[in-house]
Design a protein around this motif. Sequence first.
Motif, short mmCIF file in Angstrom:
data_model
loop_
_atom_site.label_atom_id
_atom_site.label_comp_id
_atom_site.label_asym_id
_atom_site.label_seq_id
_atom_site.Cartn_x
_atom_site.Cartn_y
_atom_site.Cartn_z
N PRO A 56 0.82 -1.22 0.00
CA PRO A 56 0.00 0.00 0.00
C PRO A 56 0.85 1.27 0.00
N GLY A 57 0.58 2.14 -0.97
CA GLY A 57 1.25 3.42 -1.05
C GLY A 57 2.72 3.37 -1.43
N ARG A 58 3.20 2.20 -1.84
CA ARG A 58 4.62 2.04 -2.15
C ARG A 58 4.79 1.21 -3.41
N ASP A 59 5.95 1.32 -4.02
CA ASP A 59 6.27 0.46 -5.15
C ASP A 59 7.75 0.11 -5.11
N LEU A 60 8.10 -0.92 -5.83
CA LEU A 60 9.46 -1.41 -5.92
C LEU A 60 10.09 -1.70 -4.55
N ILE A 61 9.32 -2.37 -3.69
CA ILE A 61 9.84 -2.80 -2.39
C ILE A 61 10.48 -4.17 -2.60
N LEU A 62 11.77 -4.24 -2.30
CA LEU A 62 12.55 -5.43 -2.61
C LEU A 62 13.08 -6.10 -1.35
N ILE A 63 13.47 -7.35 -1.51
CA ILE A 63 14.32 -8.03 -0.53
C ILE A 63 15.66 -8.19 -1.24
N HIS A 64 16.66 -7.49 -0.73
CA HIS A 64 17.98 -7.49 -1.37
C HIS A 64 19.06 -7.35 -0.32
N PRO A 65 20.32 -7.66 -0.68
CA PRO A 65 21.41 -7.60 0.29
C PRO A 65 21.68 -6.17 0.76
N ALA A 66 21.92 -6.03 2.05
CA ALA A 66 22.37 -4.78 2.68
C ALA A 66 22.75 -5.12 4.11
N ASN A 67 23.74 -4.43 4.63
CA ASN A 67 24.16 -4.67 6.00
C ASN A 67 23.92 -3.48 6.92
N ASP A 68 23.44 -2.36 6.36
CA ASP A 68 23.14 -1.17 7.15
C ASP A 68 21.89 -0.52 6.56
N ALA A 69 20.77 -0.64 7.27
CA ALA A 69 19.49 -0.17 6.74
C ALA A 69 19.52 1.32 6.39
N LYS A 70 20.05 2.15 7.26
CA LYS A 70 20.01 3.60 7.02
C LYS A 70 20.88 4.00 5.83
N LEU A 71 21.95 3.28 5.56
CA LEU A 71 22.84 3.62 4.46
C LEU A 71 22.47 2.95 3.14
N GLU A 72 21.79 1.79 3.20
CA GLU A 72 21.62 0.99 1.99
C GLU A 72 20.18 0.68 1.60
N LEU A 73 19.21 1.05 2.43
CA LEU A 73 17.82 0.71 2.13
C LEU A 73 16.95 1.96 1.96
N LEU A 74 15.97 1.85 1.08
CA LEU A 74 15.00 2.93 0.85
C LEU A 74 13.59 2.38 1.05
N GLY A 75 13.40 1.62 2.11
CA GLY A 75 12.11 1.01 2.40
C GLY A 75 12.08 -0.48 2.16
N CYS A 76 13.16 -1.02 1.63
CA CYS A 76 13.25 -2.45 1.33
C CYS A 76 13.60 -3.25 2.58
N ILE A 77 13.70 -4.57 2.41
CA ILE A 77 14.04 -5.50 3.48
C ILE A 77 15.35 -6.17 3.11
N ALA A 78 16.28 -6.24 4.07
CA ALA A 78 17.54 -6.92 3.81
C ALA A 78 17.66 -8.14 4.73
N PRO A 79 17.89 -9.32 4.15
CA PRO A 79 18.15 -10.50 4.98
C PRO A 79 19.59 -10.45 5.47
N VAL A 80 19.82 -10.90 6.69
CA VAL A 80 21.17 -10.98 7.26
C VAL A 80 21.27 -12.29 8.05
N LEU A 81 22.50 -12.76 8.24
CA LEU A 81 22.67 -13.98 9.03
C LEU A 81 22.74 -13.69 10.52
N VAL A 82 23.13 -12.45 10.86
CA VAL A 82 23.21 -12.06 12.27
C VAL A 82 22.95 -10.56 12.39
N HIS A 83 22.27 -10.17 13.46
CA HIS A 83 22.10 -8.75 13.77
C HIS A 83 23.37 -8.27 14.47
N THR A 84 23.91 -7.12 14.04
CA THR A 84 25.10 -6.56 14.68
C THR A 84 24.78 -5.25 15.39
N GLY A 85 23.56 -4.79 15.26
CA GLY A 85 23.10 -3.56 15.89
C GLY A 85 21.69 -3.29 15.39
#
Length: 136
Positions: free
Chosen positions: A68-97
């Motif tokens: 709703p209200g969004r487009d192009l929401i992806l699941i893609h690699p990233a290790n820092d949400a604030k630096l690498e995501l624009l609303g997407c979801i990143a899978p990780v093997l471990v949370h580091t913060g």
Amino acid sequence: MVLVLNRTYFPEGTQGVLEWNGTIVCYTIELPWLVNQRRISCIPEGEYILQKRFSPKLKWHFQLMDVPGRDLILIHPANDAKLELLGCIAPVLVHTGIGKGSASRKALEKLKALTKKAFEQNEEVILKIQLKTEVL
């Protein structure tokens, strides 16, 4: 196939645990909940159909449909949400913060391997996003 993403919200970011049939597949990082504002907020809780998607930059990854209200929401690699995501979801093997993790590419590969058979058989793959509830 139904994948369940159990989220915990923090002012700095959103942490998740992605499960299939009660087994942890990987963890996730996202932007904080800022009322679904484009490019700065995680998306609303709900059920979304996943589709495979290819781009030259990200290679094979996933797209969430009909957000709703969004487009192009992806699941893609990233290790820092604030630096690498624009609303997407990143899978990780471990949370580091909060909003941070590691081994995101490996986590995505694990998720792709899990869903491969379902996609090959044209089975619908659903991502159910919900608030994590504590078990007493």
